[in-house]
Design a protein around this motif. Structure first.
Motif, mmCIF file in Angstrom:
data_model
loop_
_atom_site.group_PDB
_atom_site.id
_atom_site.type_symbol
_atom_site.label_atom_id
_atom_site.label_comp_id
_atom_site.label_asym_id
_atom_site.label_seq_id
_atom_site.Cartn_x
_atom_site.Cartn_y
_atom_site.Cartn_z
ATOM 1 N N TYR A 69 139.741 49.388 50.732
ATOM 2 C CA TYR A 69 140.820 48.398 50.835
ATOM 3 C C TYR A 69 140.378 47.340 51.845
ATOM 4 C CZ TYR A 69 144.008 51.513 48.365
ATOM 5 O OH TYR A 69 144.613 52.288 47.419
ATOM 6 N N THR A 70 140.314 46.085 51.417
ATOM 7 C CA THR A 70 139.905 44.987 52.292
ATOM 8 C C THR A 70 141.045 43.984 52.376
ATOM 9 O OG1 THR A 70 137.642 45.279 51.491
ATOM 10 C CG2 THR A 70 138.121 43.244 52.672
ATOM 11 N N PRO A 71 141.495 43.627 53.598
ATOM 12 C CA PRO A 71 142.572 42.634 53.703
ATOM 13 C C PRO A 71 142.132 41.305 53.103
ATOM 14 C CG PRO A 71 141.971 43.495 55.881
ATOM 15 C CD PRO A 71 141.021 44.069 54.901
ATOM 16 N N GLU A 72 143.029 40.686 52.351
ATOM 17 C CA GLU A 72 142.720 39.386 51.766
ATOM 18 C C GLU A 72 142.757 38.318 52.850
ATOM 19 O OE1 GLU A 72 145.330 38.603 48.489
ATOM 20 O OE2 GLU A 72 144.191 39.940 47.160
ATOM 21 N N ARG A 73 141.860 37.383 52.763
ATOM 22 C CA ARG A 73 141.788 36.268 53.707
ATOM 23 C C ARG A 73 142.377 35.029 53.046
ATOM 24 N NH1 ARG A 73 140.903 39.511 57.440
ATOM 25 N NH2 ARG A 73 138.832 40.311 57.847
ATOM 26 N N ALA A 74 142.887 34.132 53.880
ATOM 27 C CA ALA A 74 143.422 32.879 53.361
ATOM 28 C C ALA A 74 142.276 32.045 52.800
ATOM 29 C CB ALA A 74 144.129 32.110 54.469
ATOM 30 N N ASN A 75 142.512 31.378 51.687
ATOM 31 C CA ASN A 75 141.524 30.518 51.067
ATOM 32 C C ASN A 75 141.450 29.214 51.862
ATOM 33 O OD1 ASN A 75 140.006 28.808 49.471
ATOM 34 N ND2 ASN A 75 140.936 29.467 47.564
ATOM 35 N N PRO A 76 140.293 28.894 52.447
ATOM 36 C CA PRO A 76 140.205 27.673 53.264
ATOM 37 C C PRO A 76 140.332 26.398 52.444
ATOM 38 C CG PRO A 76 138.033 28.649 52.980
ATOM 39 C CD PRO A 76 139.030 29.606 52.381
ATOM 40 N N PHE A 77 140.258 26.489 51.121
ATOM 41 C CA PHE A 77 140.349 25.313 50.271
ATOM 42 C C PHE A 77 141.758 25.089 49.743
ATOM 43 C CE2 PHE A 77 135.991 26.855 50.030
ATOM 44 C CZ PHE A 77 135.343 25.737 50.539
ATOM 45 N N GLU A 78 142.713 25.936 50.150
ATOM 46 C CA GLU A 78 144.101 25.770 49.742
ATOM 47 C C GLU A 78 144.923 25.273 50.917
ATOM 48 O OE1 GLU A 78 145.376 29.562 48.277
ATOM 49 O OE2 GLU A 78 144.436 29.272 46.333
ATOM 50 N N GLY A 79 146.054 24.713 50.626
ATOM 51 C CA GLY A 79 146.943 24.242 51.673
ATOM 52 C C GLY A 79 146.838 22.742 51.865
ATOM 53 N N ASP A 80 147.465 22.244 52.930
ATOM 54 C CA ASP A 80 147.479 20.801 53.170
ATOM 55 C C ASP A 80 146.730 20.433 54.449
ATOM 56 O OD1 ASP A 80 149.207 21.805 55.046
ATOM 57 O OD2 ASP A 80 150.749 20.303 54.724
ATOM 58 N N TRP A 81 145.747 21.235 54.852
ATOM 59 C CA TRP A 81 144.995 20.959 56.074
ATOM 60 C C TRP A 81 144.312 19.598 56.016
ATOM 61 C CZ3 TRP A 81 139.908 19.908 55.403
ATOM 62 C CH2 TRP A 81 139.328 20.327 54.221
ATOM 63 N N PHE A 82 143.996 19.114 54.824
ATOM 64 C CA PHE A 82 143.279 17.853 54.686
ATOM 65 C C PHE A 82 144.179 16.653 54.925
ATOM 66 C CE2 PHE A 82 144.413 19.676 50.603
ATOM 67 C CZ PHE A 82 145.226 18.703 50.060
ATOM 68 N N HIS A 83 145.478 16.878 55.081
ATOM 69 C CA HIS A 83 146.388 15.770 55.404
ATOM 70 C C HIS A 83 146.439 15.507 56.907
ATOM 71 C CE1 HIS A 83 148.627 16.518 51.394
ATOM 72 N NE2 HIS A 83 147.634 15.680 51.232
ATOM 73 N N HIS A 84 145.858 16.370 57.696
ATOM 74 C CA HIS A 84 145.851 16.197 59.144
ATOM 75 C C HIS A 84 144.721 15.249 59.542
ATOM 76 C CE1 HIS A 84 148.673 19.561 59.904
ATOM 77 N NE2 HIS A 84 148.203 19.957 58.746
ATOM 78 N N ASP A 85 144.863 14.656 60.718
ATOM 79 C CA ASP A 85 143.845 13.739 61.218
ATOM 80 C C ASP A 85 142.630 14.545 61.652
ATOM 81 O OD1 ASP A 85 142.429 11.651 62.214
ATOM 82 O OD2 ASP A 85 143.707 11.325 63.965
ATOM 83 N N LEU A 86 141.511 14.365 60.982
ATOM 84 C CA LEU A 86 140.302 15.126 61.273
ATOM 85 C C LEU A 86 139.241 14.270 61.958
ATOM 86 C CD1 LEU A 86 140.003 17.124 57.927
ATOM 87 C CD2 LEU A 86 140.954 17.898 60.097
ATOM 88 N N LYS A 87 139.669 13.211 62.667
ATOM 89 C CA LYS A 87 138.716 12.327 63.334
ATOM 90 C C LYS A 87 138.056 13.056 64.502
ATOM 91 C CE LYS A 87 141.023 8.054 62.168
ATOM 92 N NZ LYS A 87 141.776 6.919 62.662
ATOM 93 N N GLN A 88 136.808 12.710 64.738
ATOM 94 C CA GLN A 88 136.046 13.291 65.830
ATOM 95 C C GLN A 88 135.779 12.216 66.861
ATOM 96 O OE1 GLN A 88 132.538 15.278 64.561
ATOM 97 N NE2 GLN A 88 131.754 15.582 66.604
ATOM 98 N N THR A 89 135.905 12.564 68.127
ATOM 99 C CA THR A 89 135.632 11.624 69.191
ATOM 100 C C THR A 89 134.128 11.513 69.380
ATOM 101 O OG1 THR A 89 137.669 12.275 70.293
ATOM 102 C CG2 THR A 89 136.060 11.103 71.616
#
Length: 81
Positions: free
Chosen positions: A40-60
């Motif tokens: 039995y292996t716990p399922e991990r969240a899919n990093p390609f799902e969700g709305d994370w790409f709507h956040h500001d991902l700018k780098q200083t």
């Protein structure tokens, strides 16, 4: 620790001891190995799902904060000629 496979309705159930740390409702992927082991292996969240790409991902750019000029590839100075 040993557990016994039980039949509950149409399902077969393996009990999980309280000694095993897992939240109720956790989803698991189940795999049976050729030797009969059940994993039995716990399922991990899919990093390609969700709305994370709507956040500001700018780098200083940290290179603009330092006043350093390269004299050559082996040394640098902090003053401008």
């Amino acid at each position: 620790m040993a557990v016994k496979l039980r039949k509950v309705g149409d399902a077969r159930v393996l009990s999980v001891s309280q000694a095993v740390v897992a939240k109720v409702g956790t989803m698991f992927t189940v795999k049976q190995l050729p030797n009969g082991s059940i994993v039995y292996t716990p399922e991990r969240a899919n990093p390609f799902e969700g709305d994370w790409f709507h956040h500001d991902l700018k780098q200083t750019d940290v290179t603009t904060e330092i006043n350093e000029f390269l004299d050559n590839e082996w040394s640098y100075s902090t003053k401008k000629d």
